[in-house]
Design a protein around this motif. Structure first.
Motif, short mmCIF file in Angstrom:
data_model
loop_
_atom_site.label_atom_id
_atom_site.label_comp_id
_atom_site.label_asym_id
_atom_site.label_seq_id
_atom_site.Cartn_x
_atom_site.Cartn_y
_atom_site.Cartn_z
N ALA A 49 -9.71 84.11 15.74
CA ALA A 49 -9.33 83.74 17.11
C ALA A 49 -9.97 84.65 18.15
CB ALA A 49 -7.82 83.78 17.26
N ARG A 57 -13.98 76.78 16.76
CA ARG A 57 -13.24 77.46 15.68
C ARG A 57 -12.33 78.53 16.26
NH1 ARG A 57 -14.48 79.27 10.15
NH2 ARG A 57 -12.38 79.58 9.36
N ARG A 58 -12.83 79.26 17.24
CA ARG A 58 -12.03 80.31 17.88
C ARG A 58 -10.81 79.71 18.59
NH1 ARG A 58 -16.00 82.60 20.42
NH2 ARG A 58 -15.60 81.64 22.44
N THR A 59 -11.04 78.62 19.31
CA THR A 59 -9.94 77.95 20.02
C THR A 59 -8.91 77.40 19.05
OG1 THR A 59 -11.41 77.39 21.85
CG2 THR A 59 -9.40 76.08 21.64
N GLN A 60 -9.39 76.81 17.96
CA GLN A 60 -8.49 76.27 16.95
C GLN A 60 -7.64 77.39 16.33
OE1 GLN A 60 -10.42 74.70 13.45
NE2 GLN A 60 -8.74 73.29 13.04
N LYS A 62 -6.84 80.28 17.72
CA LYS A 62 -5.87 80.74 18.73
C LYS A 62 -4.67 79.80 18.79
CE LYS A 62 -9.03 83.07 21.87
NZ LYS A 62 -9.65 83.08 23.20
N SER A 63 -4.95 78.51 18.77
CA SER A 63 -3.88 77.52 18.82
C SER A 63 -2.99 77.62 17.58
CB SER A 63 -4.50 76.13 18.93
OG SER A 63 -3.52 75.14 18.89
N ARG A 64 -3.61 77.77 16.43
CA ARG A 64 -2.86 77.87 15.17
C ARG A 64 -2.00 79.15 15.15
NH1 ARG A 64 -0.53 75.29 11.13
NH2 ARG A 64 -0.84 76.23 9.11
N PHE A 66 -0.79 80.76 17.71
CA PHE A 66 0.32 80.57 18.64
C PHE A 66 1.39 79.68 18.00
CE2 PHE A 66 2.46 78.18 22.00
CZ PHE A 66 3.00 79.23 22.73
N MET A 67 0.97 78.58 17.39
CA MET A 67 1.92 77.66 16.77
C MET A 67 2.72 78.34 15.65
SD MET A 67 1.34 74.22 14.54
CE MET A 67 0.99 75.26 13.15
N SER A 69 3.24 81.55 15.28
CA SER A 69 4.11 82.56 15.89
C SER A 69 5.38 81.93 16.45
CB SER A 69 3.35 83.29 16.99
OG SER A 69 4.18 84.19 17.65
N GLN A 70 5.23 80.80 17.14
CA GLN A 70 6.38 80.09 17.69
C GLN A 70 7.29 79.60 16.57
OE1 GLN A 70 5.88 81.37 20.80
NE2 GLN A 70 7.03 79.58 21.36
#
Length: 78
Positions: A49, A57-60, A62-64, A66-67, A69-70
């Motif tokens: 990330a 790939r970096r954006t994906q 980061k999204s993963r 965050f998800m 972690s939540q």
């Protein structure tokens, strides 16, 4: 990613408390293995990330991150 160091410490301590709640019939080595694997997986994901050269790939990643972690945070009361 980012965020407050104090918040991160409180969150970490909460997850340590969750680990302490694991039934005592689970071998300590198994719990340690879970913790080590989780740390390795998180490190790998955050590295992608942060440093991957492919923007998608970096954006994906980061999204993963965050998800996930939540999802983990939702296990905590409060």
């Amino acid at each position: 990613m980012g965020g407050n160091d104090e918040e991160a410490q409180v969150l970490r301590e909460s997850f340590v408390d969750l680990l302490a709640a694991i039934p005592h019939d689970v071998p300590g080595r198994t719990v340690l293995d879970w913790r080590i694997r989780a740390k390795q997986d998180q490190s790998r994901l955050l590295s992608i990330a942060t440093f991957h050269l492919d923007d998608a790939r970096r954006t994906q990643a980061k999204s993963r991150a965050f998800m996930l972690s939540q999802s983990c945070s939702s296990l905590l009361l409060g």
